[in-house]
Enzyme design. Structure first.
Site, short mmCIF file in Angstrom:
data_model
loop_
_atom_site.label_atom_id
_atom_site.label_comp_id
_atom_site.label_asym_id
_atom_site.label_seq_id
_atom_site.Cartn_x
_atom_site.Cartn_y
_atom_site.Cartn_z
N ASP A 174 -5.71 2.57 10.49
CA ASP A 174 -7.16 2.48 10.66
C ASP A 174 -7.43 2.20 12.14
O ASP A 174 -7.50 3.10 12.95
CB ASP A 174 -7.65 1.38 9.72
CG ASP A 174 -9.15 1.30 9.60
OD1 ASP A 174 -9.84 2.17 10.12
OD2 ASP A 174 -9.65 0.35 8.96
N GLY A 208 0.77 -1.24 0.00
CA GLY A 208 0.00 0.00 0.00
C GLY A 208 0.80 1.29 0.00
O GLY A 208 0.34 2.30 -0.51
N PHE A 246 -14.27 3.78 3.41
CA PHE A 246 -13.31 2.98 2.65
C PHE A 246 -12.83 3.75 1.43
O PHE A 246 -13.62 4.28 0.66
CB PHE A 246 -13.95 1.65 2.21
CG PHE A 246 -12.94 0.73 1.58
CD1 PHE A 246 -12.07 -0.01 2.37
CD2 PHE A 246 -12.84 0.63 0.20
CE1 PHE A 246 -11.11 -0.84 1.80
CE2 PHE A 246 -11.89 -0.21 -0.38
CZ PHE A 246 -11.02 -0.94 0.42
N ILE A 247 -11.51 3.81 1.27
CA ILE A 247 -10.95 4.57 0.15
C ILE A 247 -10.03 3.68 -0.71
O ILE A 247 -9.55 2.64 -0.25
CB ILE A 247 -10.16 5.79 0.65
CG1 ILE A 247 -9.11 5.37 1.69
CG2 ILE A 247 -11.07 6.83 1.29
CD1 ILE A 247 -7.75 5.71 1.31
N GLU A 265 3.86 4.03 6.10
CA GLU A 265 2.65 3.22 5.90
C GLU A 265 1.62 3.98 5.07
O GLU A 265 1.67 5.21 4.97
CB GLU A 265 2.02 2.91 7.26
CG GLU A 265 2.07 1.46 7.69
CD GLU A 265 1.26 0.48 6.84
OE1 GLU A 265 0.99 0.74 5.66
OE2 GLU A 265 0.90 -0.57 7.39
N ASP A 266 0.69 3.25 4.49
CA ASP A 266 -0.36 3.89 3.72
C ASP A 266 -1.45 4.48 4.64
O ASP A 266 -1.83 5.63 4.50
CB ASP A 266 -0.99 2.92 2.70
CG ASP A 266 -1.49 1.61 3.31
OD1 ASP A 266 -1.32 1.38 4.54
OD2 ASP A 266 -2.05 0.79 2.55
N ARG A 310 -4.70 0.58 -7.09
CA ARG A 310 -3.50 1.11 -6.44
C ARG A 310 -2.81 2.17 -7.29
O ARG A 310 -2.10 3.03 -6.77
CB ARG A 310 -2.48 0.00 -6.16
CG ARG A 310 -2.91 -1.02 -5.13
CD ARG A 310 -1.71 -1.88 -4.73
NE ARG A 310 -2.10 -3.10 -4.05
CZ ARG A 310 -2.36 -3.18 -2.74
NH1 ARG A 310 -2.29 -2.11 -1.98
NH2 ARG A 310 -2.70 -4.33 -2.19
N ASP A 316 -5.77 -0.31 -2.39
CA ASP A 316 -6.52 -1.12 -3.35
C ASP A 316 -7.93 -1.45 -2.86
O ASP A 316 -8.24 -1.38 -1.68
CB ASP A 316 -5.79 -2.44 -3.59
CG ASP A 316 -5.93 -3.38 -2.40
OD1 ASP A 316 -5.65 -2.96 -1.26
OD2 ASP A 316 -6.35 -4.55 -2.61
N LYS A 318 -7.32 7.36 10.08
CA LYS A 318 -8.76 7.49 10.37
C LYS A 318 -8.89 7.61 11.88
O LYS A 318 -9.01 6.61 12.58
CB LYS A 318 -9.51 6.24 9.89
CG LYS A 318 -9.59 6.09 8.37
CD LYS A 318 -10.34 4.80 8.02
CE LYS A 318 -10.42 4.57 6.53
NZ LYS A 318 -10.92 3.22 6.19
#
Ligand code: 5GP
Length: 177
Positions: free
Chosen positions: A106, A48, A155-156, A102-103, A168, A162, A134
């Site tokens: 959550d 990610g 959710f994105i 990191e992407d 992606r 992805d 988030k």
């Protein structure tokens, strides 16, 4: 593109590319300011974070290294079930300043596991750099040193993230309709 269809879902543009890049540059400037004398090693968490790390590192201008790791799940033999393992780490982290790239954070559980796994390598210091957080879903006590953007609990996809393996490559971030 105002919206994009991936498999069974429609996603609408929520963060344009220029906004993302602006925030990525700001984070890079903070890292340049804070870690100029630390020779940090950046650990890009695949898959990610690949796009974020690529753009971030274009604007990091201090002595540093980058390496790529992945968290893999395997079915443990114990009743705890699936345990995440760190794979791909070839550099020694002992005594180093490590920046986890990191992407998204959550619930924060993935990051906690990553921190545990990285600390086993006895680094001097570990910092966390996440493209997205988030805050409403964060359920563990985690200090995130560098955050490009905070987003609502939706959710994105895009910019590395992805949906079922796809999306992606999108240069912007899209939110599920
Ligand atoms: P956590 O352990 O913090 O709950 O989850 C972190 C991981 O969940 C991220 O690294 C990412 O792979 C995935 N994730 C969380 N939210 C999203 C989202 O909105 N979109 C996508 N594509 N992945 C997400």
């Amino acid at each position: 593109m105002a919206s994009v269809k991936i498999k069974d879902k429609v996603f609408n543009l929520s963060i344009p590319e220029e906004t993302i890049i602006g925030q990525v540059k700001r984070v890079a400037a903070e890292i340049n300011r804070d870690l100029a004398d630390s020779n940090p090693i950046f650990l890009c968490v695949l898959n990610g974070a690949f796009m974020f790390a690529g753009d971030l590192m274009k604007h990091v201008n201090i002595p540093s290294e980058i390496s790529f790791v992945k968290l893999s799940s395997y079915s443990g033999t114990e009743s705890t079930g699936r345990v995440k393992q760190l794979i791909g780490l070839s550099d020694t982290l002992r005594g180093r300043t490590v920046v986890i790239v990191e992407d998204i954070v959550d619930t924060g559980l993935t990051m906690l596991r990553l921190l545990d796994l990285i600390r086993e390598h006895e680094p001097k210091e570990v910092r966390i750099c996440s493209l997205l957080v988030k805050p409403d879903k964060l359920k563990v006590d985690l200090h995130i040193d560098y955050v490009a953007m905070e987003i609502p609990n939706e959710f994105i996809v895009g910019y590395g993230l992805d949906y079922d393996g796809q999306g992606r490559n999108l240069p912007a971030i899209y939110t599920v309709e």
